[in-house]
Every structure is written in structure tokens, then in C-alpha cells.
Scaffold this active site. Structure first.
Site, mmCIF file in Angstrom:
data_model
loop_
_atom_site.group_PDB
_atom_site.id
_atom_site.type_symbol
_atom_site.label_atom_id
_atom_site.label_comp_id
_atom_site.label_asym_id
_atom_site.label_seq_id
_atom_site.Cartn_x
_atom_site.Cartn_y
_atom_site.Cartn_z
ATOM 1 C CE1 TYR A 57 -8.391 -1.165 -2.530
ATOM 2 C CE2 TYR A 57 -6.289 -1.402 -1.418
ATOM 3 C CZ TYR A 57 -7.607 -1.766 -1.563
ATOM 4 O OH TYR A 57 -8.134 -2.715 -0.736
ATOM 5 C CG HIS A 117 -9.942 -6.371 -5.288
ATOM 6 N ND1 HIS A 117 -9.219 -5.213 -5.437
ATOM 7 C CD2 HIS A 117 -10.595 -6.236 -4.115
ATOM 8 C CE1 HIS A 117 -9.447 -4.420 -4.388
ATOM 9 N NE2 HIS A 117 -10.284 -5.018 -3.587
#
Ligand code: A2P
Length: 269
Positions: A57, A117
């Protein structure tokens, strides 16, 4: 805030806040950082203590700074972050350097939950990355470890070969894509499911049905959908750039859906 216990005894708040657009220009995922922590400040003020971050992010520093400024003790927060494995793992030194950067940006010396992730198609590499997470877990730097976007076959690899089984699988689960089978598989193996983008996938038709279901309880379509997820034991991490809507997403503990409500919601999409 209601919590549930993970398979290693660690408690996780069952509603957290997503963060992937927080602190960014135009509230866009790919936006540059604005240099303020507005949404995190609101979230903390609203009572969110579970914050879901990721290296990918590119804004862990926004979360770290928001927490620091809040003067709420670090131990009150449950911070998740994720190793950026969208292009695999660049080896042990790379992974350790990336983890160090996360800790520095988040201004902390431990993470409550650390995830891979995304899976990739190299089993040996994926196991090597998992061993690194286990090492940080054994040293207490990660209080729990897990995965994200893993399918059954990826989970099988870890369940068979790991020393520490994953505590969490964070996956897409929303209207039109409930992911029932994978959630059941997680549950069967003692893995908690976290739903990312739990408010996605809601078109006009679905919204109308959800609003109708919420009306007798005085709840919005979003609150109904979040309630549906927590009633089936799925942890949710909605995010909003509006302080009031952030608060609404936390206000889901004073009503219960009926079996018929749940059937209607299950059919949506
Ligand atoms: P906004 O930022 O304008 O509130 P998700 O977390 O599933 O990715 O969904 C995020 C989207 O849902 C955002 O577009 C956000 O828009 C909206 N949203 C978040 N919380 C609520 C809520 N309580 N009611 C309605 N919409 C919400």
C-alpha cells in the site's frame, strides 16, 4: 470492541479498518501521500484498534504516525501488515530488510499479525518465506503469522510443511463472491478468515435488498453486510474516507439477523 481468539491464543478485534487509500491524494490507491493522517485520526477516535496495513500500500508510515500522534498505548492496537509477495520473495535478506522497513514505518518493534500478501507458483520459495515469518514469530516480533489470498492448494502446502500453522487467511469475501468453500476450508483447519473489501460488489439491486433487511433494525445496507460476515465468524476490515461512515461500520453489535435475513443475503450477487 469484540475480539476472537486465533489458533495461537492471540485475540484479534473482529472489526478492523482497511487503510490502503488512507493518507493518499484523491483517496486513490495509487495516489501520492498527502502528508497528513486524517482517516487514521478519525478511525482511532471512532474506536478502531485493529488496523490492516501492507507494504504494497506504500503508506505504512501514515498508520505509524497516526498511532504515535494519538497517544493511545501501542498495546491497545492490533496491527497487521503484509510482506509484498506479488512478485514472489526476493530471498531471505530481501525479506528481512522489507520487514525492518515495515517496523520502522509503523514506529513499532512488533507486529500483531504478519502475512504473506499473495501466493506465487514456487512452493520451495513460499516455504522459505514462511520459515522467515516463523523465525520472527518465534522471537516474538510477530505475535501471529498468516497468509492472504491463499487458495486450498497453497494452504495445504503450509499445513503440511510448516512448524507454525497460519493463524489467518485474508481473502476476498463480499456480495457476489462470498467464497463459502474457502471460508469453510479455513475453519476446518483452525484458520480465521478476514474479508478484504467487505463492502465491495454491492450494486443497486443488492443495496435495495440490504437496506430493506436493515430497516427494522435501523441499520444501513453496509451495516447489514458487515453484520452478516461477523455472524458467520468472518473478520471484516472496511475502510471509509468519511468519519461518520467509519463509525457506522463499527456500530453493528446491537442487532441480530434472522435466518431468513441471512438466506436473502447469501443469495445476493
Ligand atoms: P467512502 O470512503 O466514501 O465512505 P471496502 O472497504 O469494502 O473496500 O469498501 C470501501 C468502500 O465502501 C468505500 O468506497 C467507502 O466509501 C464505502 N464505505 C465504507 N464504509 C461505509 C459505510 N459504513 N456505509 C457506506 N459506505 C461505506
Amino acid at each position: 470492541m469484540k475480539e476472537r481468539t486465533l489458533n495461537n491464543g492471540i485475540a484479534i478485534p473482529i472489526v478492523g479498518s482497511g487503510t490502503n487509500t488512507y493518507g493518499k491524494e484523491g483517496n486513490q490507491y495509487r495516489g501520492a501521500l498527502r502528508g497528513d493522517t486524517q482517516e487514521i485520526d478519525w478511525a482511532i477516535e471512532n474506536g478502531y484498534r485493529h488496523l490492516d496495513c501492507a507494504q504494497a500500500y506504500n503508506n505504512e508510515e501514515v498508520v505509524g504516525e497516526g498511532i504515535r500522534k494519538s497517544f493511545v498505548p501501542r498495546e491497545e492496537f492490533f496491527i497487521t501488515t503484509k510482506l509484498n509477495t506479488f512478485e514472489g520473495c526476493g530471498g531471505a535478506d530481501w525479506a528481512r530488510a522489507e520487514i525492518d522497513k515495515s517496523l520502522e514505518k509503523l514506529q513499532t518493534d512488533y507486529v500483531d499479525l504478519f502475512l504473506l500478501h499473495a501466493p506465487w507458483d514456487q512452493d520451495a520459495e513460499m516455504l522459505e518465506a514462511w520459515r522467515i515469518l516463523e523465525d520472527y514469530y518465534n522471537r516474538g516480533v510477530f505475535k501471529s503469522i498468516g497468509v492472504s489470498n491463499f487458495k486450498k492448494e497453497h494452504l495445504d502446502l503450509l499445513l503440511e510443511k510448516s512448524n507454525v500453522p497460519p493463524a489467518v487467511n485474508q481473502i476476498k469475501s463480499q456480495v457476489g463472491h462470498w467464497n463459502e468453500d474457502l471460508i469453510a476450508y479455513d475453519k476446518m483447519h483452525g484458520i480465521a478468515t478476514v474479508a478484504w473489501s467487505p463492502l465491495g460488489g454491492i450494486d443497486e439491486k443488492a443495496r435495495k435488498v440490504l437496506d430493506e433487511i436493515g430497516q427494522p433494525y435501523g441499520k444501513t445496507y453496509a451495516q447489514v453486510v458487515l453484520r452478516y460476515q461477523i455472524e458467520r465468524d468472518v473478520i471484516v476490515i472496511p475502510k471509509s474516507h468519511n468519519q461518520e461512515r467509519q463509525a457506522q461500520s463499527l456500530d453493528i453489535f446491537d442487532f441480530e439477523l434472522t435466518a431468513s435475513d441471512r438466506d436473502r443475503i447469501a443469495e445476493l450477487g
